[in-house]
Design an enzyme around this catalytic site. Structure first.
Site: not given
Length: 349
Positions: A270-272
């Site tokens: 879940m980068h963003d």
């Protein structure tokens, strides 16, 4: 920054499954004032990005937020998109209703410039896609870095392998020329206002597992509480009573399946949304000061982000790089915020 408890945020996205969760995180955050959404090509073409954003806003009853179409191609490189990662529409298996509202008449580059000029020193810029729109805005308004309160970027890989080439992360790889232009333009700011970069080094430790989706459903009062499994048939669809939970489970399931097919396990990075959380609260990450640049000329390493941690270039430091976080603390915050947004919605038909 004014003393108000709400942080004015302008977000630039290439929505995208994890961009979707970043948007929902901001919508669910009482400490965020979302001023507008700038759309760029990346995970999917820019017009599909805009459609996705409009659809999420309408689902959440927040259709009054401006969605502006920006660059449909990178500055110089041919466009890359990655539907194999995010699904044909960019939101996995989610099938959101077609939005009723239209894309803004204002171009995303004008949205950037007009917004920071109207509120100098106040606006926090968050970019979770390629940096094309911001680069174009800086070329038209060179004072933008000083008009912006601060910039937070999801992108790059430093002491970590790339996820697009062996040395380059997706958002930078799509438009490395824009990334270099932005990092150069934001050099020279006071240290407290220099950009925060959330690279793969830390975002690939932010691992969403099926149990997090179950926790979100339970906290939202949605039923049944579903826990996706690797053994489920590909493309299994959620039956959740809450529409936001249902669409999120369908979106993230595609991401889980993609990572599993890549041999990384039944999980999703879940980068963003992590970058969105850091934008509102930088203390979520341990930050390290560095001089950051982007390789443009290398035949093997074009798009690589390079950090000079020790001053070997003898150039001033220009960015803060997130190097460590507590993923479970972040997911506790994500579940708490997004479930509150979900509980405010009527049940799915």
């Amino acid at each position: 920054m004014p003393s108000s408890a709400r942080t004015p945020v302008l977000i630039d996205v290439d929505t995208g499954i994890d961009d979707s969760l970043a948007l929902l995180y901001l919508l669910a955050s009482p400490d965020a004032e979302l001023l507008g959404i700038s759309c760029t090509a990346g995970n999917v073409p820019a017009r599909q990005v805009a459609k996705n954003n409009l659809a999420w806003l309408e689902l959440c009853g927040r259709s009054g937020i401006e969605v502006a179409l920006g660059a449909e191609v990178p500055l110089l490189a041919p466009l890359m998109t990655t539907e194999e990662t995010h699904g044909p529409q960019g939101i996995g298996y989610a099938e959101l209703p077609d939005p009723r509202h239209a894309i803004s008449d204002r171009h995303a580059v004008r949205l950037w410039i007009d917004t920071v000029r109207a509120r100098p020193g106040e606006v926090l810029g968050l970019v979770t896609g390629p940096l094309t729109n911001l680069a174009l805005a800086v070329k038209l308004e060179p004072e933008l870095p000083r008009l912006l309160h601060r910039l937070v970027v999801m992108g790059g890989a430093f002491n970590h392998p790339g996820n697009t080439t062996p040395s380059s992360e997706w958002n930078i790889a799509v438009d490395p020329d824009a990334a270099k232009l932005v990092f150069d333009a934001f050099s020279g700011l006071p240290a407290a206002r220099q950009p925060i970069i959330c690279p793969l080094d830390v975002t690939e430790t932010v691992i969403m597992e099926p149990r997090h989706l179950a926790a979100l459903a339970e906290a939202s009062g949605s039923s049944p509480v579903e826990t996706p499994r690797a053994e489920d048939p590909l493309g299994t669809r959620s039956q959740a009573s809450n529409p936001l939970v249902r669409h999120l489970v369908d979106a993230v399931r595609f991401y889980l399946e993609f990572h599993a097919a890549q041999g990384q396990g039944y999980l999703s990075h879940m980068h963003d949304p992590f970058a969105a959380a850091v934008a509102l609260n930088p203390e979520l990450a341990r930050l390290r000061h560095a001089t950051v640049d982007v390789e443009l000329g290398g035949t093997l390493c074009r798009g690589a982000t390079v950090a000079d941690w020790h001053g070997l270039w003898q150039r001033p430091k220009n960015a803060w790089v997130a190097v460590q976080t507590d993923p479970e603390a972040f997911f506790d915050e994500l579940v708490a915020r997004v479930s509150g947004l979900a509980r405010a919605l009527p049940p799915a038909p």
